[in-house]
Design an enzyme around this catalytic site. Structure first.
Site, PDB file in Angstrom:
ATOM      1  N   MET A  49       0.826  -1.195   0.000  1.00 24.66           N
ATOM      2  CA  MET A  49       0.000   0.000   0.000  1.00 24.66           C
ATOM      3  C   MET A  49       0.854   1.235   0.000  1.00 24.66           C
ATOM      4  O   MET A  49       2.033   1.210  -0.187  1.00 24.66           O
ATOM      5  CB  MET A  49      -0.937   0.025   1.200  1.00 24.66           C
ATOM      6  CG  MET A  49      -0.223   0.233   2.521  1.00 24.66           C
ATOM      7  SD  MET A  49      -1.339   0.679   3.841  1.00 24.66           S
ATOM      8  CE  MET A  49      -1.241   2.434   3.787  1.00 24.66           C
ATOM      9  N   SER A  58      -7.477  -0.876  -5.047  1.00 26.26           N
ATOM     10  CA  SER A  58      -6.552   0.203  -5.389  1.00 26.26           C
ATOM     11  C   SER A  58      -5.444   0.273  -4.351  1.00 26.26           C
ATOM     12  O   SER A  58      -5.640  -0.090  -3.187  1.00 26.26           O
ATOM     13  CB  SER A  58      -7.286   1.542  -5.411  1.00 26.26           C
ATOM     14  OG  SER A  58      -7.678   1.901  -4.103  1.00 26.26           O
ATOM     15  N   ASP A  59      -4.286   0.738  -4.779  1.00 25.63           N
ATOM     16  CA  ASP A  59      -3.319   1.161  -3.772  1.00 25.63           C
ATOM     17  C   ASP A  59      -3.949   2.330  -3.034  1.00 25.63           C
ATOM     18  O   ASP A  59      -4.911   2.941  -3.504  1.00 25.63           O
ATOM     19  CB  ASP A  59      -1.981   1.542  -4.427  1.00 25.63           C
ATOM     20  CG  ASP A  59      -0.824   1.459  -3.427  1.00 25.63           C
ATOM     21  OD1 ASP A  59      -1.067   1.531  -2.209  1.00 25.63           O
ATOM     22  OD2 ASP A  59       0.337   1.334  -3.867  1.00 25.63           O
ATOM     23  N   TRP A  60      -3.403   2.668  -1.863  1.00 29.00           N
ATOM     24  CA  TRP A  60      -4.066   3.619  -0.965  1.00 29.00           C
ATOM     25  C   TRP A  60      -4.044   5.044  -1.554  1.00 29.00           C
ATOM     26  O   TRP A  60      -3.028   5.712  -1.560  1.00 29.00           O
ATOM     27  CB  TRP A  60      -3.400   3.562   0.398  1.00 29.00           C
ATOM     28  CG  TRP A  60      -4.034   2.578   1.342  1.00 29.00           C
ATOM     29  CD1 TRP A  60      -4.413   2.846   2.631  1.00 29.00           C
ATOM     30  CD2 TRP A  60      -4.382   1.200   1.122  1.00 29.00           C
ATOM     31  NE1 TRP A  60      -4.991   1.722   3.194  1.00 29.00           N
ATOM     32  CE2 TRP A  60      -4.975   0.713   2.306  1.00 29.00           C
ATOM     33  CE3 TRP A  60      -4.279   0.327   0.032  1.00 29.00           C
ATOM     34  CZ2 TRP A  60      -5.447  -0.601   2.433  1.00 29.00           C
ATOM     35  CZ3 TRP A  60      -4.740  -0.977   0.159  1.00 29.00           C
ATOM     36  CH2 TRP A  60      -5.312  -1.426   1.344  1.00 29.00           C
ATOM     37  N   GLY A  61      -5.176   5.437  -2.106  1.00 27.39           N
ATOM     38  CA  GLY A  61      -5.243   6.755  -2.727  1.00 27.39           C
ATOM     39  C   GLY A  61      -4.966   6.735  -4.212  1.00 27.39           C
ATOM     40  O   GLY A  61      -4.854   7.784  -4.834  1.00 27.39           O
TER      41      GLY A  61
END
Ligand SMILES: *[C@@H]1O[C@H](CO)[C@@H](O)[C@H](O)[C@H]1NC(C)=O
Ligand SMILES: *[C@@H]1O[C@H](CO)[C@@H](O)[C@H](O)[C@H]1NC(C)=O
Ligand SMILES: *[C@@H]1O[C@H](CO)[C@@H](O)[C@H](O)[C@H]1NC(C)=O
Ligand SMILES: *[C@@H]1O[C@H](CO)[C@@H](O)[C@H](O)[C@H]1NC(C)=O
Ligand SMILES: *[C@@H]1O[C@H](CO)[C@@H](O)[C@H](O)[C@H]1NC(C)=O
Ligand SMILES: *[C@@H]1O[C@H](CO)[C@@H](O)[C@H](O)[C@H]1NC(C)=O
Ligand SMILES: *[C@@H]1O[C@H](CO)[C@@H](O)[C@H](O)[C@H]1NC(C)=O
Ligand SMILES: *[C@@H]1O[C@H](CO)[C@@H](O)[C@H](O)[C@H]1NC(C)=O
Ligand SMILES: *[C@@H]1O[C@H](CO)[C@@H](O)[C@H](O)[C@H]1NC(C)=O
Ligand SMILES: *[C@@H]1O[C@H](CO)[C@@H](O)[C@H](O)[C@H]1NC(C)=O
Ligand SMILES: *[C@@H]1O[C@H](CO)[C@@H](O)[C@H](O)[C@H]1NC(C)=O
Ligand SMILES: *[C@@H]1O[C@H](CO)[C@@H](O)[C@H](O)[C@H]1NC(C)=O
Length: 813
Positions: free
Chosen positions: A1, A301-304
């Site tokens: 992440m 999703s990756d974080w953001g």
């Protein structure tokens, strides 16, 4: 992440974002738009991502059929609001949280970092990093570590492990996160992915293969936002621009192994791929991952990394993490591109695949029986989680069960073993193993205890580096330091152990004969470190903290100087030829048992058997494919990283251009010696076709690609005086009929085998169809080329002991 932690430390502005590319209220009939039209004058023949729609539905292929039916029945009971909840993260106790649905007895999903430890936890273990695992070349270590890690995640109530990592793969020697993954080679990385994922999931915890795909640098991985907490992006994220063949043969390759191992989830990456954000790139998600590779799980999703609602959903994204808007997703929960916007989008008809999204999330959950007696989230997690502390929670999380569970079991033993297995002996003029030295000197700021806690989030001057920083780190519960382990071990010989930890002092000391007592030490152990973390690429390939000067100072007066590095990977080691540097050990990032792992090697209790999972060149400037570190123009989309080197990364590059290197990919010494003989190659059929059979897609792609077509075997003999483990490696050179740009040779098999002294063992390698194929961009197919292949078996990519030429396919395909 995300490294939002290190980004916070680094002082990046953390801003909210509402630069909707195209959300949700149903404005777009097709449901997708590109961010910017691509200018082909600039973007050339690649750098463009073709649209691939619609997103494939899960079919349950490959063994998940029963779980799929359960998931479908379960999802049929959900309201629209509950479906929106199922695909949207919320602020809560874990790094990623899907809320509970109490009326269905569903207690939610807890997702945790990361690839070497359950990061946000007390009384948990810090395992060796991916680079150490890659350096072990040991399939049993890969699996066993995967199991042990997952036992800890499960006992802490985490349903999903955010790992393992095959992106970054190691395009650039400088990339800040490569150590989280395994090797700068898709084959070795692919095996490590498969073994790790199988270990995790055999234990009942879902794996998350990340970061999909071509996530090869940290600089500008995310867009730049206006510094005034506005809604405006001022510069877009870097775009990894790569051609189709490079995508298949390098960056997708290890992820294909992950899909084949039935990874429950994938994480799409921060950067753009050929111009389009990874998490809304329909070609990579719908086309390559769910289509060509037949991936049955869900993409989070990756974080953001989510930059849109409908556009991302239509492009294959199934879960938005951590849920909220913002460049690092730091606004967990609402507002969100998903959440309430999904509810609205489903109701107005602009979102049509929400059921598939939730079914993809729940099928592995049921397959791994996570609905039955799965441990509760350890209540201590909520207090340790600084990313979404309790005051940020907007939803209910009921925490129950034992607090601060000690989940470490006997894992320290394994970690000690794994740390030693990932340690590579690079040079040895006979000084190792140590023979009961009475006068031992230890040098360097990497030798001793960390002086500011055990969180591994900063590159403190004093303290040994056991792993790197960012979301892929772990919170140590204790640390075996090199100095303490050496002191304890040396005490068995009634030795004296002197130590100097201040690198500036060591580098400045001109005459050691005035300093050490009473005479020159029997051995001078110099411990050096090299920090790497998520969110930043490395600035140089040397060791940190004046390490080179430290070695030169010590070696000026000590003719038995042994250098040990704790490092994320590549160090150019300019002192390697110094005559007084009698041994060099790359100890990588070994985890919490660092000191014990090291003394096991130094004193010969473990015979080193690690091999480099990357190449050590002579100079920083010898490496190609540097990260894109700056652009001189100010255009919104100007951050472009052209993968013009194509397949020529790491040894593929050095071999293609005949460049001498210091220590090549695959290299590593032992305290014994081995030989290889009796190379035999056997086709499994007299009529191997150039193209794979046209079979229905299974997880991993066309199953025929995974069928063995050739067997290779050798005999490996221990010709030295002690038992040890050899790593024979099989490299394949494709015939000249393969397209231009085909690497000279590529790793296509390896085994770690324990051999007693004087003993010989037969080692077999199974070459699968994919191993002998190139990706034909016109046919969109893996093809075995006509003509003469070369099979080499040796102990590194340049120590090729046995060779045979074979013709695999005959006639026109
Ligand atoms: C594409 O880029 C080239 C080179 O910068 C420029 O001359 C051309 O005007 C651009 N085309 C469009 C359609 O923007
Ligand atoms: C997925 O399944 C749904 C429901 O059965 C169906 O309406 C839709 O067309 C399917 N999508 C694809 C791409 O097959
Ligand atoms: C929910 O779980 C409880 C306790 O395990 C059980 O008694 C109850 O029947 C379950 N309810 C449903 C709807 O499955
Ligand atoms: C940010 O706000 C400050 C103070 O209002 C202002 O001086 C500055 O120009 C703003 N910066 C940008 C990039 O808008
Ligand atoms: C929907 O997304 C937009 C951004 O496009 C955001 O501003 C809004 O707050 C979101 N709504 C909800 C309910 O999260
Ligand atoms: C939390 O649960 C309590 C009791 O079940 C309920 O009254 C409250 O509305 C819930 N809060 C939220 C934010 O869902
Ligand atoms: C260490 O010293 C103790 C006490 O003098 C002695 O019994 C022991 O044999 C010594 N060990 C070695 C390895 O010299
Ligand atoms: C390290 O050594 C340098 C040079 O002798 C000295 O200036 C510095 O204060 C020392 N640092 C510590 C922490 O002792
Ligand atoms: C140590 O490194 C610093 C900064 O890189 C440099 O200024 C200094 O001269 C170095 N000291 C020695 C003794 O090499
Ligand atoms: C190696 O160490 C010896 C002391 O044992 C010293 O005399 C010699 O100069 C050193 N060699 C180099 C190249 O520094
Ligand atoms: C290293 O130096 C010591 C002390 O001067 C000497 O006894 C020894 O022979 C030297 N070893 C080598 C390998 O030169
Ligand atoms: C930016 O400009 C500098 C100085 O002219 C040059 O050395 C560098 O290569 C340029 N960088 C890029 C990415 O064009």
């Amino acid at each position: 992440m995300a490294a939002f932690l290190s980004s916070i430390i680094a002082g990046s502005a953390l801003l909210s974002l509402a630069n909707a590319q195209n959300f949700g209220g149903g404005s777009s009939s097709g449901g997708f738009q590109y961010i910017q039209p691509l200018n082909t004058t600039i973007y050339g023949e690649y750098g463009h991502s073709e649209p691939v729609y619609p997103s494939p539905n899960i079919t349950g292929n490959g063994g998940w059929e029963v779980a799929l039916e359960k998931a479908k029945a379960w999802v049929a009971q959900l309201t629209v609001e509950e479906k929106a909840d199922m695909v949207t993260g919320q602020a809560g106790p874990c790094v990623g949280n899907i809320v509970a649905i109490p009326r269905l007895n569903f207690s939610g999903i807890c997702l945790h970092d990361g690839p070497l430890a359950i990061r946000i936890a007390d009384y948990a273990s810090v395992f060796s990093a991916g680079v150490s695992v890659g350096a072990s070349w040991d399939k049993d270590v890969m699996y066993e570590r995967g199991v042990a890690m997952a036992e800890e995640f499960k006992a802490k109530g985490a349903h999903v492990i955010l790992g393992p990592v095959a992106g970054p793969l190691g395009r650039s020697a400088y990339a800040g996160r490569t150590w989280e993954g395994f090797a700068a080679d898709p084959y070795l990385s692919g095996i490590a992915m498969e073994k790790t994922i199988t270990g995790h999931q055999d234990t009942g915890v879902q794996a998350c293969a990340k970061h999909w795909v071509a996530n090869e640098q940290e600089v500008q991985r995310n867009p730049t936002y206006d510094t005034n907490i506005t809604t405006t992006k001022t510069k877009n994220a870097v775009s990894s621009n790569l051609d189709d063949r490079t995508m298949h043969e390098l960056y997708m390759w290890p992820f294909a192994n992950a899909v084949r191992a039935k990874a429950a989830s994938f994480m799409c990456s921060y950067q753009r791929i050929n111009g389009s954000h990874a998490c809304q790139n329909s070609k990579s998600q719908n086309g390559l991952l769910k289509g060509e590779l037949g991936f049955q799980g869900y993409i989070m999703s990756d974080w953001g990394a989510t930059h849109s609602g409908v556009a991302s959903i239509d492009a294959g994204l199934d879960m938005n993490m951590p849920g909220g808007l913002g460049p690092y997703g730091q606004n967990f929960g609402t507002p969100s591109f998903f959440g309430g916007n999904v509810t609205a989008g489903v109701k107005n008809g602009s979102i049509t695949r929400v059921d598939d999204m939730v079914i993809r999330i729940m099928t592995p959950y049921f397959f791994y029986n996570q609905d039955q007696d799965f441990p509760s989230v350890d209540p201590s997690t909520a207090d340790l989680n600084t990313f979404s502390p309790r005051e940020t929670w907007t939803r209910n999380f009921t925490l129950s069960g034992e607090r601060s569970r000690d989940v470490r079991g006997n894992h320290a033993e394994l970690i000690r073993k794994h740390g030693a297995a990932g340690t590579v002996l690079l040079k040895n003029e006979g000084s190792l193993p140590l023979k009961a030295p009475k006068n031992v000197a230890v040098f360097g700021n990497d030798a001793s205890d960390d002086v500011e806690g055990l969180l591994n989030q900063q590159d403190f001057e004093y303290g040994t580096l056991s792993v790197g920083g960012g979301s892929g780190t772990g919170h140590l519960s204790y640390l075996s330091t090199p100095l303490r382990a050496i002191q304890d071990r040396a005490a068995q010989d009634n030795a004296t152990v002197q130590h100097w930890l201040n690198n500036t002092y060591i580098a400045e000391t001109e005459d050691w004969n005035d300093v050490w007592l009473p005479t020159v030490p029997d051995v001078c152990l110099v411990l050096l470190k090299t920090w790497a973390e998520e969110g930043a690429d490395r600035l140089h390939l040397s060791v940190d903290w004046n390490g080179t000067e430290v070695v030169e100072s010590v070696a000026r007066d000590c003719n038995n100087t042994v250098v040990i590095t704790h490092s994320s990977g590549i160090n150019t080691l300019s002192f390697a030829d110094h005559p007084n540097v009698t041994a060099i050990i790359a100890a990588h990032y070994p985890g919490q048992e660092s000191g014990h792992s090291l003394v096991d090697i130094l004193y010969g209790d473990v015979n080193p058997s690690g091999h480099l999972p990357y190449t050590i060149a002579f100079n920083d400037s010898d490496y190609n494919a540097p990260p894109t570190t700056g652009v001189n123009t100010t255009g919104y989309d100007d951050w472009q990283s052209w993968f013009d080197e194509k397949l020529e990364i790491d040894y593929r590059y050095f071999d293609a251009h005949n460049i001498s290197v210091r220590y090549e990919f695959g290299y590593g010494l032992s305290y014994t010696t081995f030989n290889i003989s009796d190379l035999q190659t056997t086709p499994l059929s007299s009529n191997i076709s150039a193209l794979p059979a046209d079979l229905p897609i299974q997880p991993g792609g066309n199953p025929d690609l995974w069928n063995t077509v050739y067997n290779v075997s050798i005999s490996v003999t221990n010709t030295g005086s002690v038992a040890g483990a050899a790593v024979p490696q099989l490299y394949v050179g494709l015939p000249s009929s393969a397209p231009e740009g085909t690497p000279v040779r590529q790793l296509r098999g390896f085994e770690k085998v324990h051999v007693e002294k004087g003993e010989s063992r037969t080692v077999g390698f199974e070459l699968m169809r994919r191993d002998l194929s190139y990706w034909d961009v016109v046919r969109q197919q893996w093809v075995i080329p006509e003509g003469e292949f070369t099979f080499w078996v040796g102990f590194s990519s340049r120590d090729l002991v046995a060779e045979e030429k074979v013709t695999v396919v005959r006639g026109v395909s």
